[in-house]
Design a protein around this motif. Structure first.
Motif, mmCIF file in Angstrom:
data_model
loop_
_atom_site.group_PDB
_atom_site.id
_atom_site.type_symbol
_atom_site.label_atom_id
_atom_site.label_comp_id
_atom_site.label_asym_id
_atom_site.label_seq_id
_atom_site.Cartn_x
_atom_site.Cartn_y
_atom_site.Cartn_z
ATOM 1 N N LYS A 174 3.684 0.381 3.946
ATOM 2 C CA LYS A 174 3.013 1.549 3.351
ATOM 3 C C LYS A 174 2.777 2.639 4.378
ATOM 4 O O LYS A 174 3.026 3.824 4.112
ATOM 5 C CB LYS A 174 1.691 1.125 2.715
ATOM 6 N N LYS A 175 2.292 2.255 5.545
ATOM 7 C CA LYS A 175 2.002 3.235 6.607
ATOM 8 C C LYS A 175 3.255 3.982 7.045
ATOM 9 O O LYS A 175 3.239 5.193 7.237
ATOM 10 C CB LYS A 175 1.365 2.522 7.794
ATOM 11 N N THR A 201 5.207 5.734 3.320
ATOM 12 C CA THR A 201 4.519 6.691 2.450
ATOM 13 C C THR A 201 4.801 8.139 2.855
ATOM 14 O O THR A 201 5.054 8.978 1.977
ATOM 15 C CB THR A 201 3.009 6.399 2.401
ATOM 16 N N LEU A 232 7.360 7.083 -0.362
ATOM 17 C CA LEU A 232 7.093 5.824 -1.052
ATOM 18 C C LEU A 232 6.051 6.067 -2.137
ATOM 19 O O LEU A 232 4.963 6.566 -1.863
ATOM 20 C CB LEU A 232 6.588 4.770 -0.063
ATOM 21 N N GLN A 233 6.389 5.733 -3.376
ATOM 22 C CA GLN A 233 5.504 5.955 -4.520
ATOM 23 C C GLN A 233 4.667 4.727 -4.868
ATOM 24 O O GLN A 233 3.606 4.848 -5.464
ATOM 25 C CB GLN A 233 6.324 6.364 -5.753
ATOM 26 N N GLY A 234 5.168 3.557 -4.521
ATOM 27 C CA GLY A 234 4.443 2.339 -4.831
ATOM 28 C C GLY A 234 5.241 1.110 -4.471
ATOM 29 O O GLY A 234 6.439 1.192 -4.185
ATOM 30 N N LEU A 276 10.213 -1.486 -3.675
ATOM 31 C CA LEU A 276 9.674 -0.262 -3.062
ATOM 32 C C LEU A 276 10.197 0.916 -3.867
ATOM 33 O O LEU A 276 11.411 1.112 -3.972
ATOM 34 C CB LEU A 276 10.124 -0.140 -1.606
ATOM 35 N N PHE A 332 10.720 4.902 -4.784
ATOM 36 C CA PHE A 332 10.854 6.260 -4.260
ATOM 37 C C PHE A 332 11.382 7.158 -5.375
ATOM 38 O O PHE A 332 12.017 6.678 -6.314
ATOM 39 C CB PHE A 332 11.856 6.295 -3.098
ATOM 40 N N GLU A 381 14.884 10.159 0.069
ATOM 41 C CA GLU A 381 13.582 9.752 0.614
ATOM 42 C C GLU A 381 13.672 8.343 1.198
ATOM 43 O O GLU A 381 13.229 8.100 2.329
ATOM 44 C CB GLU A 381 12.513 9.764 -0.479
#
Length: 103
Positions: free
Chosen positions: A30-31, A34, A38-40, A64, A66, A71
């Motif tokens: 995530k770090k 994002t 990264l959307q989720g 993951l 996007f 992206e």
């Protein structure tokens, strides 16, 4: 929506440290990703195979999400080596990866 799916195969001999994966690896993903869009993240933990009590095909399936492949590619180009290098900290399985488009 574009999705990178990572599948971690499960066999009698493989190890998968769920605590490290959830508490260290996923926050690192995530770090790092994002800022690149990264959307989720979707997580699915394998419980069993076709027969009750049998081994699942995968210990974990991770998606993951996007908006675009650009992206995803930018994020992986920048941080992919670090993220892949961290895999050895939680499993000895060789993950399978696939990029897909949600329909």
């Amino acid at each position: 929506m574009v999705r990178l799916t990572v599948l971690y195969p499960k066999t009698k001999g493989t190890t998968f440290n769920r605590a490290y994966y959830l508490e260290s690896h996923i926050p690192l993903v995530k770090k790092r990703l994002t800022p690149f869009g990264l959307q989720g993240i979707d997580l699915q933990e394998g419980l069993s195979g076709n027969e009750p009590g049998s081994l699942p095909a995968y210990a974990m399936i991770t998606g993951l999400r996007f908006n675009t492949t650009d992206e995803l590619n930018r994020g992986l180009n920048e941080h992919g080596a670090e993220l892949i290098g961290d895999i050895a900290n939680f499993t000895d399985a060789q993950p399978l990866m696939q990029v897909s488009q949600d329909l």
